[in-house]
Design an enzyme around this catalytic site. Structure first.
Site, PDB file in Angstrom:
ATOM      1  N   PRO A   2     -40.588 -30.416  23.056  1.00  0.00           N
ATOM      2  CA  PRO A   2     -39.261 -30.261  23.599  1.00  0.00           C
ATOM      3  C   PRO A   2     -39.147 -30.408  25.104  1.00  0.00           C
ATOM      4  CG  PRO A   2     -40.173 -28.147  22.937  1.00  0.00           C
ATOM      5  CD  PRO A   2     -41.249 -29.146  22.912  1.00  0.00           C
ATOM      6  N   GLU A   3     -38.824 -31.592  25.549  1.00  0.00           N
ATOM      7  CA  GLU A   3     -38.195 -31.733  26.858  1.00  0.00           C
ATOM      8  C   GLU A   3     -36.706 -31.810  26.571  1.00  0.00           C
ATOM      9  OE1 GLU A   3     -39.246 -33.073  30.208  1.00  0.00           O
ATOM     10  OE2 GLU A   3     -41.409 -33.270  29.968  1.00  0.00           O
TER      11      GLU A   3
END
Length: 271
Positions: A2-3
DNA sequence: ACTGGCTCCTGAGGGC
DNA sequence: TGCCCTCAGGAGCCAG
């Protein structure tokens, strides 16, 4: 993985499957995430319908009429919508079951993710209230970065990764944006000109926006409930490419540790 | 107010 | 094969 683009992709992926759906039950297999998962989660949610799935920086929340369930995926968290009867895998810590027989399932090997309850406006919650500007909104520009960086002695990379300045720029996209803008990651933030910050602001928007557009193909994976690592890898120009030739000048990409994080840059193209 | 360092946790990969 | 070490996409917290 998760960016911000992945978090936004997750939001878009799960929203059509949960918005308007009523919670029929909750299973917490392991409450020990970054903060304890609330014990009363089932009683808070059961019988209530999800009104919306929203995002701020890398935080997501499911909005209900009595509050909001705030989520953060940490380094290794992922969400998927699966048939409620599907047996859990290792590290599937929480299931929220809905009235159409599907579950929203949180998976996170490292357990740095967050699932907390906000009885009021989630934007006023302690975890969200000091988050910086949204990088894809109109407010992020060269003037903003220039103004906020005056007097700061941290490196420009640490500066743009500071969530109180810009929300959601992680290590991958900080490296990529600095390459696009031609700025060395270790340059002190307070010593960079307005003109260069204009380039950097555009680079941040460009790299995050492009990554989100490419996240489209990932949507199906959330529906099918499979993680899909490395989709953006082919577009990365410096991240984890140390030793390979720069796509612009051919000199090898370098790696250097900065703080606790690895930085990747071209010593020729970035100044 | 800033800054750097530490911390939570599991798993993958490299060296020996 | 196994053991030990380092590193990983985050970010809150703390001491100085």
């Amino acid at each position: 993985m998760p960016e911000l683009p992945e978090v936004e992709t997750a939001r878009r992926g799960i929203a059509p499957h949960v918005v308007g759906r009523r919670v029929t039950g909750v299973t917490v297999r392991n409450p020990r995430l970054r903060y304890p998962v609330p014990r009363r989660l089932a009683s808070l949610l059961t019988g209530r319908a999800v009104q919306a799935v929203e995002r701020r920086g890398k935080y997501l929340w499911l909005a209900y009429d009595n509050g909001a369930l705030i989520l953060h995926l940490g380094m290794s968290g992922s969400l998927c919508v699966v048939p409620a009867a599907r047996p859990p895998r290792k590290h599937d810590h929480v299931d929220i079951r809905f009235d159409h027989g599907q579950s929203l399932r949180l998976h996170d090997p490292r357990r740095f993710s967050v699932m907390v309850w906000s009885p009021g406006d989630p934007l006023q919650h302690a975890l969200l209230k000091d988050i910086g500007i949204e990088p894809l909104g109109a407010g992020l520009d060269g003037e903003y970065l220039y103004r906020r960086s005056r007097g700061r002695r941290v490196t420009v990379k640490q500066f743009i990764m500071d969530g109180r300045i810009v929300a959601g720029v992680g290590n991958i996209y900080a490296n990529e944006a600095l390459f696009m803008a031609g700025i060395l990651p270790l340059r002190p933030a307070g010593r960079i000109s307005l003109a260069r910050y204009r380039h950097l602001g555009e680079a941040i928007k460009s790299v995050l926006g492009e990554a989100i557009r490419q996240g489209g193909t990932t949507l199906r994976d959330f529906y099918h409930g499979e993680g899909r690592p490395g989709y953006f890898q082919q577009y990365l120009r410096v991240y984890q490419r140390h030793g390979t030739p720069c796509q612009c000048c051919g000199h090898p990409i370098r790696m250097q540790r900065l703080g606790q994080r690895s930085s990747f840059y071209c010593g020729t193209c970035q100044r």
